[in-house]
Design a protein around this motif. Sequence first.
Motif, PDB file in Angstrom:
ATOM      1  N   ALA A   1       0.761  -1.146   0.109  1.00 50.65           N
ATOM      2  CA  ALA A   1      -0.008   0.028  -0.006  1.00 50.65           C
ATOM      3  C   ALA A   1       1.008   1.411   0.052  1.00 50.65           C
ATOM      4  O   ALA A   1       0.277   2.385  -0.306  1.00 50.65           O
ATOM      5  CB  ALA A   1      -0.992  -0.011   1.250  1.00 50.65           C
ATOM      6  N   ARG A   2       2.209   1.296   0.290  1.00 48.82           N
ATOM      7  CA  ARG A   2       3.117   2.220   0.473  1.00 48.82           C
ATOM      8  C   ARG A   2       3.482   2.790  -1.097  1.00 48.82           C
ATOM      9  O   ARG A   2       4.034   3.937  -1.491  1.00 48.82           O
ATOM     10  CB  ARG A   2       4.349   1.931   1.151  1.00 48.82           C
ATOM     11  N   HIS A   3       3.220   1.802  -2.087  1.00 44.28           N
ATOM     12  CA  HIS A   3       3.427   2.136  -3.430  1.00 44.28           C
ATOM     13  C   HIS A   3       2.171   2.676  -4.158  1.00 44.28           C
ATOM     14  O   HIS A   3       0.975   1.761  -3.937  1.00 44.28           O
ATOM     15  CB  HIS A   3       4.137   0.989  -4.164  1.00 44.28           C
ATOM     16  N   ALA A   4       2.137   3.719  -4.638  1.00 47.22           N
ATOM     17  CA  ALA A   4       1.020   4.083  -5.714  1.00 47.22           C
ATOM     18  C   ALA A   4       0.543   3.033  -6.639  1.00 47.22           C
ATOM     19  O   ALA A   4      -0.559   2.739  -6.891  1.00 47.22           O
ATOM     20  CB  ALA A   4       1.301   5.431  -6.315  1.00 47.22           C
ATOM     21  N   SER A   5       1.560   2.347  -7.401  1.00 47.58           N
ATOM     22  CA  SER A   5       1.245   1.391  -8.479  1.00 47.58           C
ATOM     23  C   SER A   5       2.584   0.579  -8.334  1.00 47.58           C
ATOM     24  O   SER A   5       3.499   0.896  -8.226  1.00 47.58           O
ATOM     25  CB  SER A   5       0.888   1.937  -9.563  1.00 47.58           C
ATOM     26  N   PRO A   6       2.347  -0.603  -8.632  1.00 48.72           N
ATOM     27  CA  PRO A   6       3.492  -1.575  -8.874  1.00 48.72           C
ATOM     28  C   PRO A   6       4.538  -1.026  -9.954  1.00 48.72           C
ATOM     29  O   PRO A   6       4.039  -0.544 -10.891  1.00 48.72           O
ATOM     30  CB  PRO A   6       3.001  -2.805  -9.473  1.00 48.72           C
ATOM     31  N   THR A   7       5.904  -0.831  -9.630  1.00 45.25           N
ATOM     32  CA  THR A   7       6.868  -0.211 -10.526  1.00 45.25           C
ATOM     33  C   THR A   7       7.585  -1.285 -11.236  1.00 45.25           C
ATOM     34  O   THR A   7       8.469  -0.918 -12.174  1.00 45.25           O
ATOM     35  CB  THR A   7       7.677   0.649  -9.801  1.00 45.25           C
ATOM     36  N   ASP A   8       7.650  -2.606 -10.857  1.00 40.62           N
ATOM     37  CA  ASP A   8       8.386  -3.610 -11.379  1.00 40.62           C
ATOM     38  C   ASP A   8       7.927  -4.983 -11.542  1.00 40.62           C
ATOM     39  O   ASP A   8       6.678  -4.962 -10.952  1.00 40.62           O
ATOM     40  CB  ASP A   8       9.843  -3.650 -10.648  1.00 40.62           C
ATOM     41  N   ARG A   9       8.354  -5.884 -12.002  1.00 41.01           N
ATOM     42  CA  ARG A   9       7.996  -7.142 -12.176  1.00 41.01           C
ATOM     43  C   ARG A   9       7.613  -7.945 -10.694  1.00 41.01           C
ATOM     44  O   ARG A   9       6.576  -8.767 -10.667  1.00 41.01           O
ATOM     45  CB  ARG A   9       8.846  -8.003 -13.010  1.00 41.01           C
ATOM     46  N   ILE A  10       8.462  -7.801  -9.952  1.00 42.04           N
ATOM     47  CA  ILE A  10       8.267  -8.487  -8.573  1.00 42.04           C
ATOM     48  C   ILE A  10       7.005  -7.834  -7.968  1.00 42.04           C
ATOM     49  O   ILE A  10       6.140  -8.522  -7.060  1.00 42.04           O
ATOM     50  CB  ILE A  10       9.669  -8.383  -7.739  1.00 42.04           C
ATOM     51  N   GLU A  11       6.931  -6.319  -7.929  1.00 39.27           N
ATOM     52  CA  GLU A  11       6.032  -5.712  -6.994  1.00 39.27           C
ATOM     53  C   GLU A  11       4.565  -6.049  -7.613  1.00 39.27           C
ATOM     54  O   GLU A  11       3.481  -6.008  -7.023  1.00 39.27           O
ATOM     55  CB  GLU A  11       6.040  -4.372  -7.099  1.00 39.27           C
ATOM     56  N   ALA A  12       4.699  -6.432  -8.819  1.00 34.71           N
ATOM     57  CA  ALA A  12       3.325  -6.609  -9.783  1.00 34.71           C
ATOM     58  C   ALA A  12       2.741  -7.974  -9.467  1.00 34.71           C
ATOM     59  O   ALA A  12       1.662  -8.501  -9.695  1.00 34.71           O
ATOM     60  CB  ALA A  12       3.533  -6.417 -11.066  1.00 34.71           C
ATOM     61  N   GLU A  13       3.555  -8.913  -8.608  1.00 33.81           N
ATOM     62  CA  GLU A  13       2.823 -10.245  -8.475  1.00 33.81           C
ATOM     63  C   GLU A  13       1.686 -10.251  -7.362  1.00 33.81           C
ATOM     64  O   GLU A  13       1.355  -9.207  -6.779  1.00 33.81           O
ATOM     65  CB  GLU A  13       4.027 -10.946  -7.593  1.00 33.81           C
ATOM     66  N   ALA A  14       1.093 -11.323  -7.411  1.00 35.82           N
ATOM     67  CA  ALA A  14      -0.001 -11.383  -6.549  1.00 35.82           C
ATOM     68  C   ALA A  14       0.208 -11.101  -5.039  1.00 35.82           C
ATOM     69  O   ALA A  14       1.057 -11.471  -4.762  1.00 35.82           O
ATOM     70  CB  ALA A  14      -0.856 -12.671  -6.822  1.00 35.82           C
ATOM     71  N   ALA A  15      -0.878 -11.060  -4.411  1.00 39.86           N
ATOM     72  CA  ALA A  15      -0.607 -10.799  -2.808  1.00 39.86           C
ATOM     73  C   ALA A  15      -0.448 -12.041  -2.371  1.00 39.86           C
ATOM     74  O   ALA A  15       0.201 -11.727  -1.140  1.00 39.86           O
ATOM     75  CB  ALA A  15      -2.003 -10.312  -2.443  1.00 39.86           C
TER      76      ALA A  15
END
Length: 669
Positions: A590-604
Amino acid sequence: MLASKPFRRLWISLSLSSLGDWLSLLALVSLAALLTRDQPPLTISAAVGGVIALKLAPWLVLSPLANALAGRVDRRITMVVADLLRAALYVSVPLVGRLDWLLVATFVAECAALFWAPTKEAATPSLVPKRWLGQADQLNLLTTYGSALAAAALFAVVTSTATVLAGLFPPMSIPDADIALYIAALLSLAAAVVVWTLPLAKEHGEQRRAVSLPRALWSGWRGGTVRRLSVGMLGALAAAGAVIGVARLFVPTVGAGNAGFGVLVGAVFTGVVAGVLIGPRVLRDFSRRRLFGLSVGMAGAALLLAGLIPNMVFAAGAVTAVGIGAGLAWATGVTLLDREVADHDRAGAFGFVYAAARVALMGVAAVAAVAAGLVGSYTLPLGELTYDFSGAAAVLLIMAVLTLVLALVCYRRMNREPADVSLAVELWAALRGVPVKRGGDEEATPVPGTFIVVEGGEGAGKSTQVRQLSIWLRDEGFDVVTTREPGATKLGTRLRALLLDKEHTGMSSRAEALLYAADRAEHVNSVIRPALQRGAIVISDRFVDSTLAYQGAGREMAESEIVEINRWATEGLVPHLTVLLDVPAAAGLARHASPTDRIEAEAAEFHERVCQGFRDLAEREPQRYLVLDAQESPEEITRAIQRRIRPILPDPVPDDSEAVTNMIPVIRE
């Protein structure tokens, strides 16, 4: 908390009331056995089991009504009336001297206790600051169950003294169970007097509703983690409950009476207290996942011995071990539950285990007592000898087998230690208080510098702490090198682009792990090891543990293979200290406005596994880890890191400088 006079009085009232409640249970069970002593064994068992069952029944049937009325009636009057009613009922039981009235009085007295408890819960927020509510609840829970030990000791002393006095002055003898009930009545009366001095008006202070037992059981049974852990925790408590249920039926078979009954119940709770408070400290370096299954197994093995050897002294020692196993399983399970359950599910999970604990302890005790009567007693010929086999012993043996099977299942499902760490080696190391040696530790090449790594999931604040730590250390006069993974070298920069680019979403897990290992090999060879060789302090944002958490736990790859690859890539280099900034996956993302890379974009779910993977690694090597709550303020986290790092820092002034000046350098705080 106890410095607050109103809360201290409420706690004293709770202590007196709980002590009287547990003492009344022992006395009522003993009196039920006494009133049916001329009846068949099954009738005696049914009477004992009936008393225990009636102690549990109101909580299952009437707790919704009690909770609904808790904030609607004057709190002080409710609690005082409940205590006075219990006192009157305890006094009436020996005076009437009938089993039917004993059962009725038991049920009504427990109904009074049922209305007392949620009223106390509703009153607590008005007596302590909100920030102390969690600690107040823990203290109340500890007092409620810890008073069982004091009640058992008091019952054993009272019954022993009454027996001695009856022998010296036969005309003045009073049944020992009657005396215990009179004392329980006095304790309830004293609790009422203390409560009367409290400012507990109907609408006084903050309102808080207690959760009823059925609702807690219904809503808490969710999620694989809660089920997996609670089954083992409750199984160990059930073993202790079986001892409580058959203890009064068991003591006559070993030539003991009511005092022996008190000793056995006291031994169980002594073990539980020791297991909860002492066990985790003695085995602080032992894997909690392994300890969980082993503690359940300890309870089962001790229960087996208690059922096989009909000796009072041996039985007291064995049931103490049962309690230690149950206490260890409970403490370990609570620790694991706190680590693995998400914040939004924590209240329901803990509400469930606390509610289920009451059912497991008292419910199994009631069933065990009746089962002992159904089995009956037998004399088995063994050649020229005979073996007296009682129904109580049979119940203990059956429960022991079930507990051992449960322990085996828990151990196999919970154990996640790598194959190179055997159970015997880790247990021996933990008992000696030394770190366990894991495969490959001897391969590490000693270096003169200090290697510190900051780890954590997404949004944990690692970069902030690395920056603050490096500034502080440079101000202290140290040679500091800050670095990160991946991407600290020219080769690493290209590998980082490949690893984090969203266009490479379909990259295989093995390729991903190998690319991270390649980056790490170059990183260690060209940045970390040269800096350490010259005596610098190296602070790295991520290292091997990130791969173990992300690719091992997150991608669910074989951890042993990842360990071997990275051991070779780093030449066995291990950090002197790893700081883990622990943050729930949802809060970090939640501290990131939106996923910035491939790892952050993974499922919860992936990020939940990663966070749990980090916690598991820290649990295995607590001597190397500093685990901090990343949701605290950055300043608090920085101060905690500084306190932990200071003892391992080298002297920033060379030894030859001190020899020349003959002075001790001053290190700024």
